[in-house]
Design a protein around this motif. Sequence first.
Motif, PDB file in Angstrom:
ATOM      1  N   UNK A 117      26.276  47.114  31.092  1.00 20.88           N
ATOM      2  CA  UNK A 117      26.934  45.848  30.770  1.00 20.88           C
ATOM      3  C   UNK A 117      27.971  46.180  29.701  1.00 20.88           C
ATOM      4  N   UNK A 118      29.180  46.469  30.127  1.00 21.20           N
ATOM      5  CA  UNK A 118      30.211  47.004  29.231  1.00 21.20           C
ATOM      6  C   UNK A 118      31.012  45.840  28.645  1.00 21.20           C
ATOM      7  N   UNK A 119      31.193  45.792  27.330  1.00 21.99           N
ATOM      8  CA  UNK A 119      32.049  44.738  26.763  1.00 21.99           C
ATOM      9  C   UNK A 119      33.434  44.758  27.419  1.00 21.99           C
ATOM     10  N   UNK A 120      33.926  43.587  27.778  1.00 24.81           N
ATOM     11  CA  UNK A 120      35.178  43.505  28.543  1.00 24.81           C
ATOM     12  C   UNK A 120      36.332  44.186  27.824  1.00 24.81           C
ATOM     13  N   UNK A 121      36.366  44.045  26.495  1.00 25.42           N
ATOM     14  CA  UNK A 121      37.484  44.615  25.737  1.00 25.42           C
ATOM     15  C   UNK A 121      37.484  46.138  25.760  1.00 25.42           C
ATOM     16  N   UNK A 122      36.338  46.745  26.163  1.00 28.04           N
ATOM     17  CA  UNK A 122      36.258  48.207  26.203  1.00 28.04           C
ATOM     18  C   UNK A 122      36.493  48.770  27.604  1.00 28.04           C
ATOM     19  N   UNK A 123      36.701  47.893  28.581  1.00 31.63           N
ATOM     20  CA  UNK A 123      36.910  48.350  29.959  1.00 31.63           C
ATOM     21  C   UNK A 123      38.230  49.103  30.085  1.00 31.63           C
ATOM     22  N   UNK A 124      38.211  50.120  30.924  1.00 32.48           N
ATOM     23  CA  UNK A 124      39.437  50.886  31.166  1.00 32.48           C
ATOM     24  C   UNK A 124      39.720  50.902  32.666  1.00 32.48           C
ATOM     25  N   UNK A 136      37.879  41.235  37.561  1.00 33.76           N
ATOM     26  CA  UNK A 136      37.582  42.643  37.292  1.00 33.76           C
ATOM     27  C   UNK A 136      36.706  42.753  36.042  1.00 33.76           C
ATOM     28  N   UNK A 137      37.089  42.013  34.991  1.00 28.75           N
ATOM     29  CA  UNK A 137      36.317  42.059  33.748  1.00 28.75           C
ATOM     30  C   UNK A 137      34.892  41.556  33.968  1.00 28.75           C
ATOM     31  N   UNK A 138      34.775  40.437  34.674  1.00 29.80           N
ATOM     32  CA  UNK A 138      33.450  39.845  34.907  1.00 29.80           C
ATOM     33  C   UNK A 138      32.593  40.791  35.742  1.00 29.80           C
ATOM     34  N   UNK A 139      33.196  41.335  36.801  1.00 24.74           N
ATOM     35  CA  UNK A 139      32.457  42.220  37.700  1.00 24.74           C
ATOM     36  C   UNK A 139      32.013  43.500  36.986  1.00 24.74           C
ATOM     37  N   UNK A 140      32.932  44.105  36.249  1.00 20.17           N
ATOM     38  CA  UNK A 140      32.622  45.376  35.597  1.00 20.17           C
ATOM     39  C   UNK A 140      31.721  45.195  34.384  1.00 20.17           C
ATOM     40  N   UNK A 141      31.828  44.055  33.698  1.00 18.06           N
ATOM     41  CA  UNK A 141      31.076  43.856  32.459  1.00 18.06           C
ATOM     42  C   UNK A 141      29.685  43.293  32.695  1.00 18.06           C
ATOM     43  N   UNK A 142      29.610  42.312  33.599  1.00 17.49           N
ATOM     44  CA  UNK A 142      28.411  41.491  33.626  1.00 17.49           C
ATOM     45  C   UNK A 142      27.514  41.668  34.839  1.00 17.49           C
ATOM     46  N   UNK A 143      27.981  42.425  35.844  1.00 12.71           N
ATOM     47  CA  UNK A 143      27.162  42.492  37.055  1.00 12.71           C
ATOM     48  C   UNK A 143      25.776  43.056  36.740  1.00 12.71           C
ATOM     49  N   UNK A 144      25.754  44.124  35.973  1.00 12.05           N
ATOM     50  CA  UNK A 144      24.461  44.699  35.607  1.00 12.05           C
ATOM     51  C   UNK A 144      23.614  43.725  34.812  1.00 12.05           C
ATOM     52  N   UNK A 145      24.255  42.954  33.933  1.00  9.14           N
ATOM     53  CA  UNK A 145      23.545  41.993  33.100  1.00  9.14           C
ATOM     54  C   UNK A 145      22.998  40.842  33.930  1.00  9.14           C
ATOM     55  N   UNK A 146      23.835  40.329  34.849  1.00 10.80           N
ATOM     56  CA  UNK A 146      23.431  39.188  35.669  1.00 10.80           C
ATOM     57  C   UNK A 146      22.214  39.537  36.525  1.00 10.80           C
TER      58      UNK A 146
END
Length: 495
Positions: A382-389, A231-241
Amino acid sequence: TDPRQLTPTIMGDMANAACMADGFDNIQKLPDPVPGCPNFRRVPGFKVYCCGQPTIAGFEAALTKVCGDKYPKDGPIIWFNLRQEPDVYVNGEPICARPPGKIGEYAELGDVTRDIAKSNEVEFLAQCEMRKNENGGKLKAVDINKKALEIEVKELKSLSQVIEGVKEKFPGLVHWRVPVCNSAAPLENDFDIIIKTLIGTAINTPVIVNDQVGLSRATTGCIIACLFKEFQISASFEGLVETVPGVNLSLLKTDKYVMNPEKDTLFRGEFDVVKELVATLKDGAAAKNNADKIIDLNGTPKTGGTGIKQLRENIAESKLSYEIMDDAAQAFLKTKIMDNIQKYFYLIVFAGYIREQAAAAREAVEADKKAAVALPASGKCAIPAAELKIGKTFVQFMEENAGLRGLIDTGKGNLQWERDIPPAALANLESLAAKDFKGNLGKIIHDIYQTAHVMFGDMPQGDHKKRAKYRFASKTIMRILPADLKKEIEGQIEA
């Protein structure tokens, strides 16, 4: 209130609990052991670790290995203990409380919550202290084989006290109890407790999960943790990747996972109730692929993992064993198989929930923060994982999809538990028995074994196959016995 009133009746109060040593000979099933931390391993591709109950020294050894020379020892580390039974430490070694009739076997101890587990631990420590004092400084216990032990107590601590000591060297450690049963899925609320503990952590925050040996419960917890990391990888990095030239995003997605089509349908998890789930759940096929990939990584080396238990294939293996067991053993195993199917079902549902939440999190960035995390090339975040809700709990998701609860409750037993004898073969045997049972007995026995040879042709040669055929033969002959003979033989069996 008497704290014992909080304890499930199946556990019994601590005054009657037996002391059972957690460790035993041959507890270590994996290569490269970490001293004092049985079956410690890392899930490939994730900073998620699995193990049995450590000794006091084992806690430090495991945490030192997790940190290595890169991760700070004062950094956050999440440790989930999934055991229902309370633990104390005698001379640095873990000893748990068990109902006296549940020594050396999987103990399903009822609806044990974190508060009950902590209450039990306090009471169990007091009991051990009292028993030691009444026995000249020695504590009576048993090993998993029920062999009596008498331990001279030099140091006695609760698990909570041990963790406080460990935190002196690893101050960022968070140790959280999530008591779960062995065979069935964790409760819906247990999934939420794990998520709540992990929300706000970074992708590289280590997560460690333990049970007694590092088997089913710990593996289940690791799968949940890995799905959260996804979830963290998908929500944080998909846009970045997507901005990186030459990267094939489809290779990073586990929803494209394809299992070996040569595998038996049960080994692929294609149970009737799971097929219904895949058809019912939004994006169900992708959720199953997602769950299967993570289950395989948490499984044995043959499916790409480093562990001991393959939660999906273990169901199929149990089903094969079911065919060769006596009736009493079958009754126990049938319950276990249905519980394991329910667990697999819930892991797929949870994967679907996590996928939904990842998509929502990517869109849920507050407007005033969007500019800070939006990527110029695509506008994606690309949202920092620690800020995901997470906007919805798993319990709420299940309320919205309440039909899934009924589906698994009614469908988990929807398996073919016995192989059907071909109708023509049965009609032939019944005809032979009706005409002249004793005169045709040789032919009947020959035909039964010939039928068994065909019916169990898919099973590999060996004791399993022999026992399956013998069991089929004995049941079939009882089925076709003439009424007078059947009554006589049943009377002898019961005598």
